[in-house]
Write an enzyme that holds these catalytic residues in place. Structure first.
Site, PDB file in Angstrom:
ATOM      1  N   HIS A 147     -16.576   2.554   8.644  1.00 61.00           N
ATOM      2  CA  HIS A 147     -15.324   2.654   8.634  1.00 61.00           C
ATOM      3  C   HIS A 147     -15.593   3.846   9.428  1.00 61.00           C
ATOM      4  O   HIS A 147     -15.048   5.440   8.343  1.00 61.00           O
ATOM      5  CB  HIS A 147     -15.151   2.598   6.974  1.00 61.00           C
ATOM      6  CG  HIS A 147     -13.930   2.530   7.211  1.00 61.00           C
ATOM      7  ND1 HIS A 147     -13.097   1.366   6.462  1.00 61.00           N
ATOM      8  CD2 HIS A 147     -12.763   2.976   7.620  1.00 61.00           C
ATOM      9  CE1 HIS A 147     -11.531   1.790   7.029  1.00 61.00           C
ATOM     10  NE2 HIS A 147     -11.412   2.999   6.771  1.00 61.00           N
ATOM     11  N   ARG A 162      -2.758  -2.039  -3.318  1.00 62.61           N
ATOM     12  CA  ARG A 162      -3.938  -0.958  -3.033  1.00 62.61           C
ATOM     13  C   ARG A 162      -3.719   0.414  -3.970  1.00 62.61           C
ATOM     14  O   ARG A 162      -2.824   1.029  -4.324  1.00 62.61           O
ATOM     15  CB  ARG A 162      -3.740  -0.695  -1.611  1.00 62.61           C
ATOM     16  CG  ARG A 162      -5.265   0.308  -1.498  1.00 62.61           C
ATOM     17  CD  ARG A 162      -5.153   1.211  -0.285  1.00 62.61           C
ATOM     18  NE  ARG A 162      -5.922   1.905   0.351  1.00 62.61           N
ATOM     19  CZ  ARG A 162      -5.928   3.022   0.527  1.00 62.61           C
ATOM     20  NH1 ARG A 162      -5.020   3.582   0.849  1.00 62.61           N
ATOM     21  NH2 ARG A 162      -7.577   3.890   1.102  1.00 62.61           N
ATOM     22  N   LYS A 180       3.038   0.804   2.821  1.00 60.67           N
ATOM     23  CA  LYS A 180       3.232  -0.777   3.969  1.00 60.67           C
ATOM     24  C   LYS A 180       3.166  -1.495   3.255  1.00 60.67           C
ATOM     25  O   LYS A 180       2.552  -1.486   1.957  1.00 60.67           O
ATOM     26  CB  LYS A 180       1.438  -0.272   4.411  1.00 60.67           C
ATOM     27  CG  LYS A 180       0.863   1.001   5.442  1.00 60.67           C
ATOM     28  CD  LYS A 180      -0.659   0.723   6.427  1.00 60.67           C
ATOM     29  CE  LYS A 180      -0.807   2.174   6.815  1.00 60.67           C
ATOM     30  NZ  LYS A 180      -2.615   1.730   6.721  1.00 60.67           N
ATOM     31  N   GLY A 197     -12.464   5.522  10.711  1.00 62.50           N
ATOM     32  CA  GLY A 197     -11.204   5.830  10.924  1.00 62.50           C
ATOM     33  C   GLY A 197      -9.861   7.080  10.874  1.00 62.50           C
ATOM     34  O   GLY A 197     -10.850   7.786  10.812  1.00 62.50           O
ATOM     35  N   GLY A 203      -9.904   8.099   8.101  1.00 62.65           N
ATOM     36  CA  GLY A 203     -10.977   8.751   6.923  1.00 62.65           C
ATOM     37  C   GLY A 203     -11.922   8.309   7.306  1.00 62.65           C
ATOM     38  O   GLY A 203     -11.636   6.538   8.068  1.00 62.65           O
ATOM     39  N   ASN A 253       0.918  -1.531   0.322  1.00 63.65           N
ATOM     40  CA  ASN A 253      -0.217   0.201  -0.164  1.00 63.65           C
ATOM     41  C   ASN A 253       1.109   1.213  -0.262  1.00 63.65           C
ATOM     42  O   ASN A 253       1.584   1.421   0.937  1.00 63.65           O
ATOM     43  CB  ASN A 253      -1.075  -0.092   1.030  1.00 63.65           C
ATOM     44  CG  ASN A 253      -1.812   1.637   0.823  1.00 63.65           C
ATOM     45  OD1 ASN A 253      -1.933   2.190   0.396  1.00 63.65           O
ATOM     46  ND2 ASN A 253      -3.010   1.077   2.250  1.00 63.65           N
ATOM     47  N   VAL A 286     -11.075   4.067  14.863  1.00 62.47           N
ATOM     48  CA  VAL A 286     -12.555   4.890  16.046  1.00 62.47           C
ATOM     49  C   VAL A 286     -13.806   3.398  16.203  1.00 62.47           C
ATOM     50  O   VAL A 286     -14.071   2.854  17.280  1.00 62.47           O
ATOM     51  CB  VAL A 286     -12.880   6.277  15.156  1.00 62.47           C
ATOM     52  CG1 VAL A 286     -14.383   6.401  15.814  1.00 62.47           C
ATOM     53  CG2 VAL A 286     -11.879   7.021  14.944  1.00 62.47           C
ATOM     54  N   GLY A 287     -14.281   3.066  14.622  1.00 63.72           N
ATOM     55  CA  GLY A 287     -15.200   2.275  14.681  1.00 63.72           C
ATOM     56  C   GLY A 287     -14.981   0.953  16.069  1.00 63.72           C
ATOM     57  O   GLY A 287     -15.997   0.542  16.572  1.00 63.72           O
ATOM     58  N   ARG A 328     -10.864  16.803   7.902  1.00 59.19           N
ATOM     59  CA  ARG A 328     -11.891  16.574   6.342  1.00 59.19           C
ATOM     60  C   ARG A 328     -13.027  17.284   7.128  1.00 59.19           C
ATOM     61  O   ARG A 328     -13.864  16.259   8.362  1.00 59.19           O
ATOM     62  CB  ARG A 328     -11.653  15.326   5.574  1.00 59.19           C
ATOM     63  CG  ARG A 328     -10.415  14.565   4.595  1.00 59.19           C
ATOM     64  CD  ARG A 328     -11.089  13.669   4.062  1.00 59.19           C
ATOM     65  NE  ARG A 328      -9.712  13.371   4.112  1.00 59.19           N
ATOM     66  CZ  ARG A 328      -9.126  11.821   4.000  1.00 59.19           C
ATOM     67  NH1 ARG A 328     -10.268  11.051   3.119  1.00 59.19           N
ATOM     68  NH2 ARG A 328      -8.561  10.921   4.732  1.00 59.19           N
TER      69      ARG A 328
HETATM   70  P1  AMP Z   1      -7.311   3.924  11.113  1.00 63.43           P
HETATM   71  O1  AMP Z   1      -7.420   4.568   9.469  1.00 63.43           O
HETATM   72  O2  AMP Z   1      -8.319   2.768  10.394  1.00 63.43           O
HETATM   73  O3  AMP Z   1      -5.724   3.783  11.307  1.00 63.43           O
HETATM   74  O4  AMP Z   1      -7.835   5.040  12.213  1.00 63.43           O
HETATM   75  C1  AMP Z   1      -6.649   5.134  13.185  1.00 63.43           C
HETATM   76  C2  AMP Z   1      -7.902   6.711  14.109  1.00 63.43           C
HETATM   77  O5  AMP Z   1      -8.493   5.462  14.485  1.00 63.43           O
HETATM   78  C3  AMP Z   1      -6.865   7.811  14.498  1.00 63.43           C
HETATM   79  O6  AMP Z   1      -6.850   8.727  14.083  1.00 63.43           O
HETATM   80  C4  AMP Z   1      -7.300   7.317  16.098  1.00 63.43           C
HETATM   81  O7  AMP Z   1      -8.428   8.966  15.942  1.00 63.43           O
HETATM   82  C5  AMP Z   1      -8.351   6.456  16.024  1.00 63.43           C
HETATM   83  N1  AMP Z   1      -8.327   5.731  17.150  1.00 63.43           N
HETATM   84  C6  AMP Z   1      -7.198   4.728  16.991  1.00 63.43           C
HETATM   85  N2  AMP Z   1      -7.474   4.094  18.341  1.00 63.43           N
HETATM   86  C7  AMP Z   1      -8.902   4.148  19.587  1.00 63.43           C
HETATM   87  C8  AMP Z   1      -9.376   4.916  20.571  1.00 63.43           C
HETATM   88  N3  AMP Z   1      -9.366   4.138  21.249  1.00 63.43           N
HETATM   89  N4  AMP Z   1     -10.517   5.455  20.946  1.00 63.43           N
HETATM   90  C9  AMP Z   1     -11.141   6.620  20.265  1.00 63.43           C
HETATM   91  N5  AMP Z   1     -10.118   6.499  18.738  1.00 63.43           N
HETATM   92  C10 AMP Z   1      -9.189   5.632  18.326  1.00 63.43           C
END
Ligand code: AMP
Length: 413
Positions: A209, A92, A14, A211, A213, A7, A333-334, A242
């Site tokens: 989703h 990706r 990655k 994260g 984004g 990726n 986040v989810g 964003r």
């Molecule tokens: P991802 O793009 O799926 O790797 O998600 C990254 C984002 O997940 C980060 O910017 C964090 O804001 C969020 N995140 C990770 N762990 C937690 C947590 N325990 N509580 C809230 N947000 C989280």
């Protein structure tokens, strides 16, 4: 049979090496700061092994991939004896336009089509292309596959993907909604149907989703019928930096009043908005949630706006599908934020969504599960996404002939 998944971002790479016999991860890692000072590789043997950091000058993507390949076969940190053990590389690719509704084996025609999509994703497609071209040079005999973020959403009907602009913009310039995170929405919706033991072909699932984004999708009968990201990943939900949906007239107003160039405006909407913009504190929900709800008024406001937007889309997608079996939360986040899940599901009991606070608070850090109350008509699930595994599986199926190399459609037996 080992498959390497890459990726390539603008300044990062990655990677994960899978053994497809049992789909285990042999090694994974991240190349940081490609082409910049202070570049390094964080590398792990296996999925959960200890991290080793190798500092090294990494000039460009080709150099980064070469150093990853060297690490994979190195005596100290390697997991394979020779590069011949890598049968294929899956990439990706962010934007496949209308050309790709599935994963494909990469040939010159595909490369040209990905280049044509650079206009649509000027930040993402060029590094994806650099990764493909680097592998072509470094491992010329290895097959490569492209797995597109947009592909899963190509099933959206025109009423969902058309903007109400003069039709010429769609017809001649292909300006329409494409949607992103398709690999994740596909994996998570399938997994949700498996968790609930309902046939995927007859399921109605909303995948969130959340994260770096954020996007949400309505997946009916195993196909995407709508999603919140649009022509670019800026539309839809509120994200870390964003803005998501806004009135387009605001853009003209701000541009004029503050005499911003298109580039400055792009930065404002993509890098300084979202929860960062509202809170003025951080783009990371972990920061804004610390001490919640007593942290600060603006942090609370940011979380409220973020969660409220998710709730509006959930309501909309239940209407789109005339029902819903499951709501699935995924990504950073989810998967990890009980607070956001609680706020997003508030006041949805009329629609059959009710979460059990105890289960919600216990479900994070890699724990998967159903967090609904026993009487909830719609099941609320937490599902770990795994985009890399989907890329490895598609690549494997393409080289083994189970998927059509040009369309990615399953071949008839
Ligand atoms: P991802 O793009 O799926 O790797 O998600 C990254 C984002 O997940 C980060 O910017 C964090 O804001 C969020 N995140 C990770 N762990 C937690 C947590 N325990 N509580 C809230 N947000 C989280």
């Amino acid at each position: 049979m080992n498959i390497l998944v890459l990726n390539c971002g603008s300044s990062s790479i990655k990677y994960q090496l899978f053994d497809m016999r049992d789909k285990s991860v042999l090694a994974k890692g991240l190349v940081h700061r490609v082409g910049m000072a202070g570049s390094k590789i964080d590398h792990k043997k296996g999925d959960k092994g200890d991290k080793v950091t190798v500092s090294s000058e990494i000039l460009d993507h080709k150099d980064g991939i070469k150093k990853v390949l060297d690490l994979l076969v190195s005596k100290e940190n390697g997991v394979i004896k020779s590069l011949n053990e890598i049968k294929a590389v899956g990439h990706r690719v962010v934007h496949g336009g209308e050309k790709f509704a599935g994963s494909v084996l990469i040939d010159q025609e595909v490369l040209d089509a990905v280049k044509e999509c650079v206009n649509f994703a000027p930040l993402h497609n060029p590094p994806n292309l650099k990764g493909i071209e680097a592998v072509l040079e470094l491992m010329p005999n290895v097959k490569q596959a492209g797995v597109f973020d947009t592909a899963f959403h190509q099933t959206m009907p025109s009423k969902a993907f058309l903007y109400a602009l003069p039709y010429m913009f769609y017809e001649k310039e292909k300006i329409r909604r494409y949607g992103f995170h398709g690999t994740s929405h596909r994996f998570v919706s399938k997994r949700a149907s498996e968790m609930l033991k309902i046939p995927y072909e007859r399921s109605k699932i909303i995948t969130c989703h959340l994260g770096n984004g954020c996007s949400i999708a309505a997946v009916q009968g195993g196909v995407s019928v709508d999603t919140s990201m649009g022509h670019t990943p800026l539309e839809g939900l509120v994200m870390g930096t964003r803005c998501g949906d806004i009135d387009p007239a605001i853009i003209l107003h701000i541009m004029k009043k503050h005499e911003l160039t298109p580039q400055e405006l792009d930065n404002l909407l993509n890098k300084h908005s979202g929860v960062q913009g509202i809170s003025g504190e951080s783009n990371d929900l972990r920061d804004l949630e610390e001490g919640w709800p007593n942290r600060s008024e603006r942090a609370n406001l940011a979380l409220d706006v973020y969660a409220y937007r998710i709730r509006k889309y959930i309501g909309a997608y239940i209407a789109v599908m005339n029902g819903c079996d499951a709501l699935a939360f995924t990504a950073g986040v989810g998967e990890n934020s009980p607070i956001i899940r609680e706020l997003a599901c508030k006041n949805l009991d009329f629609l059959g969504i009710k979460i059990d606070m105890d289960l919600n608070n216990k479900t994070w850090r890699g724990v998967e599960g159903d967090i609904s109350t026993p009487d909830a008509k719609v099941r609320t699930l937490v599902v770990g996404t795994n985009e890399e595994l989907v890329i490895a599986e598609d690549t494997f199926d393409l080289i083994e002939g189970r998927l059509d190399p040009k369309t990615g459609k399953p071949k008839r037996k």
